[in-house]
Design an enzyme around this catalytic site. Structure first.
Site, PDB file in Angstrom:
ATOM      1  N   GLY A   8     -15.622  25.457 -15.431  1.00 32.18           N
ATOM      2  CA  GLY A   8     -14.653  25.382 -16.641  1.00 32.18           C
ATOM      3  C   GLY A   8     -14.465  26.574 -17.578  1.00 32.18           C
ATOM      4  O   GLY A   8     -14.570  26.669 -18.469  1.00 32.18           O
ATOM      5  N   ALA A   9     -14.636  27.668 -16.700  1.00 32.74           N
ATOM      6  CA  ALA A   9     -14.488  29.091 -17.388  1.00 32.74           C
ATOM      7  C   ALA A   9     -12.898  29.563 -17.732  1.00 32.74           C
ATOM      8  O   ALA A   9     -12.971  30.702 -18.340  1.00 32.74           O
ATOM      9  CB  ALA A   9     -15.044  29.810 -16.488  1.00 32.74           C
ATOM     10  N   SER A  10     -11.944  28.797 -17.503  1.00 29.06           N
ATOM     11  CA  SER A  10     -10.536  29.279 -17.688  1.00 29.06           C
ATOM     12  C   SER A  10     -10.217  29.538 -19.291  1.00 29.06           C
ATOM     13  O   SER A  10      -9.177  29.965 -19.428  1.00 29.06           O
ATOM     14  CB  SER A  10      -9.601  28.337 -16.928  1.00 29.06           C
ATOM     15  OG  SER A  10      -9.784  26.998 -17.363  1.00 29.06           O
ATOM     16  N   ARG A  11     -11.194  28.645 -20.104  1.00 27.25           N
ATOM     17  CA  ARG A  11     -10.581  28.562 -21.460  1.00 27.25           C
ATOM     18  C   ARG A  11     -12.063  28.316 -22.422  1.00 27.25           C
ATOM     19  O   ARG A  11     -12.896  28.048 -21.890  1.00 27.25           O
ATOM     20  CB  ARG A  11      -9.887  27.542 -21.747  1.00 27.25           C
ATOM     21  CG  ARG A  11      -8.415  27.605 -21.245  1.00 27.25           C
ATOM     22  CD  ARG A  11      -7.473  26.107 -21.767  1.00 27.25           C
ATOM     23  NE  ARG A  11      -7.924  24.978 -20.676  1.00 27.25           N
ATOM     24  CZ  ARG A  11      -8.331  23.860 -21.537  1.00 27.25           C
ATOM     25  NH1 ARG A  11      -8.535  23.793 -22.786  1.00 27.25           N
ATOM     26  NH2 ARG A  11      -8.643  22.729 -20.764  1.00 27.25           N
ATOM     27  N   SER A 138     -24.161  19.054 -25.882  1.00 29.06           N
ATOM     28  CA  SER A 138     -23.399  18.739 -27.220  1.00 29.06           C
ATOM     29  C   SER A 138     -24.578  17.888 -28.413  1.00 29.06           C
ATOM     30  O   SER A 138     -25.272  17.459 -27.840  1.00 29.06           O
ATOM     31  CB  SER A 138     -22.456  17.780 -26.929  1.00 29.06           C
ATOM     32  OG  SER A 138     -21.810  17.498 -28.280  1.00 29.06           O
ATOM     33  N   TYR A 151     -18.669  10.083 -24.471  1.00 29.79           N
ATOM     34  CA  TYR A 151     -19.090  11.486 -24.735  1.00 29.79           C
ATOM     35  C   TYR A 151     -20.486  11.673 -25.103  1.00 29.79           C
ATOM     36  O   TYR A 151     -21.203  12.576 -24.247  1.00 29.79           O
ATOM     37  CB  TYR A 151     -18.108  12.240 -25.450  1.00 29.79           C
ATOM     38  CG  TYR A 151     -18.034  13.570 -25.501  1.00 29.79           C
ATOM     39  CD1 TYR A 151     -17.880  14.606 -24.721  1.00 29.79           C
ATOM     40  CD2 TYR A 151     -18.897  14.468 -26.672  1.00 29.79           C
ATOM     41  CE1 TYR A 151     -17.953  15.889 -24.760  1.00 29.79           C
ATOM     42  CE2 TYR A 151     -19.230  15.720 -26.922  1.00 29.79           C
ATOM     43  CZ  TYR A 151     -18.522  16.456 -25.932  1.00 29.79           C
ATOM     44  OH  TYR A 151     -18.899  17.938 -25.878  1.00 29.79           O
ATOM     45  N   ALA A 153     -22.723   9.572 -24.704  1.00 28.87           N
ATOM     46  CA  ALA A 153     -23.697   9.081 -23.811  1.00 28.87           C
ATOM     47  C   ALA A 153     -23.834  10.107 -22.571  1.00 28.87           C
ATOM     48  O   ALA A 153     -25.005  10.122 -21.855  1.00 28.87           O
ATOM     49  CB  ALA A 153     -23.221   7.903 -23.035  1.00 28.87           C
ATOM     50  N   LYS A 155     -23.554  13.381 -22.668  1.00 26.58           N
ATOM     51  CA  LYS A 155     -24.237  14.638 -23.038  1.00 26.58           C
ATOM     52  C   LYS A 155     -25.588  14.199 -22.936  1.00 26.58           C
ATOM     53  O   LYS A 155     -26.449  15.106 -22.680  1.00 26.58           O
ATOM     54  CB  LYS A 155     -23.442  15.042 -24.141  1.00 26.58           C
ATOM     55  CG  LYS A 155     -22.140  15.840 -24.054  1.00 26.58           C
ATOM     56  CD  LYS A 155     -21.884  17.020 -23.138  1.00 26.58           C
ATOM     57  CE  LYS A 155     -20.538  17.344 -22.856  1.00 26.58           C
ATOM     58  NZ  LYS A 155     -20.807  18.647 -22.046  1.00 26.58           N
ATOM     59  N   ILE A 184     -17.484  23.881 -32.304  1.00 25.64           N
ATOM     60  CA  ILE A 184     -16.873  25.268 -31.832  1.00 25.64           C
ATOM     61  C   ILE A 184     -15.659  25.437 -31.646  1.00 25.64           C
ATOM     62  O   ILE A 184     -15.002  24.113 -31.252  1.00 25.64           O
ATOM     63  CB  ILE A 184     -17.570  25.564 -30.464  1.00 25.64           C
ATOM     64  CG1 ILE A 184     -19.108  25.270 -30.383  1.00 25.64           C
ATOM     65  CG2 ILE A 184     -17.360  26.996 -30.004  1.00 25.64           C
ATOM     66  CD1 ILE A 184     -20.134  26.407 -31.278  1.00 25.64           C
TER      67      ILE A 184
HETATM   68  P1  NAP Z   1     -12.052  23.229 -23.685  1.00 19.41           P
HETATM   69  O1  NAP Z   1     -11.404  24.439 -24.550  1.00 19.41           O
HETATM   70  O2  NAP Z   1     -11.097  21.967 -23.595  1.00 19.41           O
HETATM   71  O3  NAP Z   1     -12.048  23.744 -22.120  1.00 19.41           O
HETATM   72  C1  NAP Z   1     -12.569  23.186 -21.075  1.00 19.41           C
HETATM   73  C2  NAP Z   1     -12.719  23.714 -19.792  1.00 19.41           C
HETATM   74  O4  NAP Z   1     -13.138  22.660 -18.871  1.00 19.41           O
HETATM   75  C3  NAP Z   1     -11.530  24.242 -19.385  1.00 19.41           C
HETATM   76  O5  NAP Z   1     -11.691  25.489 -18.729  1.00 19.41           O
HETATM   77  C4  NAP Z   1     -11.209  23.219 -18.160  1.00 19.41           C
HETATM   78  O6  NAP Z   1     -10.391  23.887 -17.274  1.00 19.41           O
HETATM   79  C5  NAP Z   1     -12.486  22.813 -17.710  1.00 19.41           C
HETATM   80  N1  NAP Z   1     -12.470  21.452 -16.950  1.00 19.41           N
HETATM   81  C6  NAP Z   1     -12.135  20.426 -17.608  1.00 19.41           C
HETATM   82  N2  NAP Z   1     -12.115  19.259 -16.713  1.00 19.41           N
HETATM   83  C7  NAP Z   1     -12.577  19.976 -15.515  1.00 19.41           C
HETATM   84  C8  NAP Z   1     -12.893  19.695 -14.233  1.00 19.41           C
HETATM   85  N3  NAP Z   1     -12.657  18.307 -13.713  1.00 19.41           N
HETATM   86  N4  NAP Z   1     -13.165  20.525 -13.297  1.00 19.41           N
HETATM   87  C9  NAP Z   1     -13.296  21.912 -13.653  1.00 19.41           C
HETATM   88  N5  NAP Z   1     -12.906  22.104 -14.970  1.00 19.41           N
HETATM   89  C10 NAP Z   1     -12.592  21.425 -15.785  1.00 19.41           C
HETATM   90  O7  NAP Z   1     -13.506  22.779 -24.152  1.00 19.41           O
HETATM   91  P2  NAP Z   1     -14.782  23.763 -24.704  1.00 19.41           P
HETATM   92  O8  NAP Z   1     -14.576  23.421 -26.220  1.00 19.41           O
HETATM   93  O9  NAP Z   1     -14.652  25.102 -24.366  1.00 19.41           O
HETATM   94  O10 NAP Z   1     -15.788  23.014 -24.007  1.00 19.41           O
HETATM   95  C11 NAP Z   1     -16.725  23.563 -23.062  1.00 19.41           C
HETATM   96  C12 NAP Z   1     -17.948  22.542 -22.936  1.00 19.41           C
HETATM   97  O11 NAP Z   1     -18.476  22.703 -24.174  1.00 19.41           O
HETATM   98  C13 NAP Z   1     -17.816  21.100 -22.607  1.00 19.41           C
HETATM   99  O12 NAP Z   1     -18.516  20.812 -21.791  1.00 19.41           O
HETATM  100  C14 NAP Z   1     -17.971  20.364 -23.842  1.00 19.41           C
HETATM  101  O13 NAP Z   1     -18.248  19.184 -23.769  1.00 19.41           O
HETATM  102  C15 NAP Z   1     -18.814  21.541 -24.528  1.00 19.41           C
HETATM  103  N6  NAP Z   1     -19.007  21.339 -25.974  1.00 19.41           N
HETATM  104  C16 NAP Z   1     -17.907  21.785 -26.835  1.00 19.41           C
HETATM  105  C17 NAP Z   1     -18.006  21.811 -28.187  1.00 19.41           C
HETATM  106  C18 NAP Z   1     -16.723  22.324 -28.929  1.00 19.41           C
HETATM  107  O14 NAP Z   1     -16.741  22.043 -30.497  1.00 19.41           O
HETATM  108  N7  NAP Z   1     -15.860  22.724 -28.643  1.00 19.41           N
HETATM  109  C19 NAP Z   1     -18.876  21.166 -28.719  1.00 19.41           C
HETATM  110  C20 NAP Z   1     -20.133  20.595 -28.068  1.00 19.41           C
HETATM  111  C21 NAP Z   1     -20.056  20.841 -26.592  1.00 19.41           C
HETATM  112  P3  NAP Z   1      -8.811  23.811 -16.973  1.00 19.41           P
HETATM  113  O15 NAP Z   1      -8.225  23.974 -18.230  1.00 19.41           O
HETATM  114  O16 NAP Z   1      -8.632  24.974 -15.625  1.00 19.41           O
HETATM  115  O17 NAP Z   1      -8.543  22.280 -16.278  1.00 19.41           O
END
Ligand code: NAP
Length: 243
Positions: A8-11, A138, A151, A153, A155, A184
């Site tokens: 999930g490194a695209s964003r 998380s 979510y 559960a 995590k 974040i």
């Molecule tokens: P995000 O901006 O929504 O990005 C999600 C990333 O996951 C995207 O690169 C997406 O890829 C990829 N992804 C989703 N489903 C996928 C799948 N089935 N296979 C491969 N890649 C997949 O989310 P983020 O905020 O950066 O979150 C990243 C991680 O941190 C997640 O595990 C999230 O639960 C955790 N987290 C985030 C927060 C927060 O506040 N943001 C807090 C706690 C934990 P594509 O776009 O290419 O599909």
């Protein structure tokens, strides 16, 4: 030169982790599922730093695609020595309104995806008798969030998996830890209103929201030799939101 695979490194957090590892000298495999253009753009940015980069498409909720992803990365960059399980989705709403499909999709992505990647990554790590896994959990997996029960559960499952696996593979020279982010600012926060986000900031003792780079720094640290005696731990990076 070590090779890291960030799922999930695209964003968002994953993209920041990929860049953080590149700056630390790693060759980087950038996994994406839908966002091909941004994944390719990120690999160009990473290559400009003087390390190798490879964009690889796989849906982590599909074990066959995960297997193929590791084979492709092995062929392009060599065996994965550091695995960052970051790919994830969230779901907001009452548990009583959640459908079977929504529950399954979340568990398949956030928990089973982490399992599939650990299983594949460990094949080479156990053979090499070294390696590091960093799972992105998380704070909701630590304390639970109302209207994010599935979510939370999933995590919490990632945290349990991290601790158990650390015990299982420690003797084989592999460390397994989790980074547990607080709030974040990424696309994942788009579901929250400005008022919600202001309230979350107010609730954070450091009175600021986190950036993807805050999480990347923690992941790079846990993968480094500076963390050689750290395994099975959950590093909470949340501005004090959960203490
Ligand atoms: P995000 O901006 O929504 O990005 C999600 C990333 O996951 C995207 O690169 C997406 O890829 C990829 N992804 C989703 N489903 C996928 C799948 N089935 N296979 C491969 N890649 C997949 O989310 P983020 O905020 O950066 O979150 C990243 C991680 O941190 C997640 O595990 C999230 O639960 C955790 N987290 C985030 C927060 C927060 O506040 N943001 C807090 C706690 C934990 P594509 O776009 O290419 O599909």
């Amino acid at each position: 030169m070590s090779t890291v695979l960030v799922t999930g490194a695209s964003r968002g957090i994953g993209a920041a982790c990929a860049l953080g590892f590149a700056k630390a000298g790693y060759d980087v495999a950038v996994n994406y599922c839908h966002s091909k253009d941004s994944a390719i753009a990120l690999t160009e940015e990473i290559k400009a730093l003087g390390v190798r980069a490879f964009a690889v498409c796989a849906d982590v909720s599909d074990s066959a695609q995960v297997k193929a992803m590791f084979e492709a990365v092995r062929a392009e960059l060599g065996a994965v020595e550091v695995l960052v399980n970051n790919a994830g989705i969230s779901h907001a709403g009452l548990l009583t309104d959640m459908t079977d499909d929504e529950w399954k999709r979340l568990m398949d992505t956030d928990l089973s995806g982490t399992f599939y990647c650990c299983r594949e990554g460990l094949r080479d790590m156990l053979r090499a008798h070294s390696g590091v896994i960093v799972n992105i959990a998380s704070m909701w997996g630590e304390v639970g969030a109302s209207c994010e029960a599935a979510y939370s559960a999933a995590k919490a499952g990632v945290i349990g998996l991290t601790k158990a696996l650390a015990k299982e593979v420690g003797l084989s020279g592999v460390r397994v830890n989790a980074v547990s982010p607080g709030v974040i600012m990424t696309d994942m926060m788009a579901q929250y209103s400005d008022d919600d986000i202001a309230a979350l900031k107010d609730e954070t003792p450091l009175n600021t929201l986190g950036t993807p780079e805050d999480i990347a720094q923690a992941a790079v640290f846990l993968a480094s030799d500076k963390a050689r005696f750290i395994t099975g731990q959950v590093l909470s990076v949340n501005g004090g939101f959960v203490i």
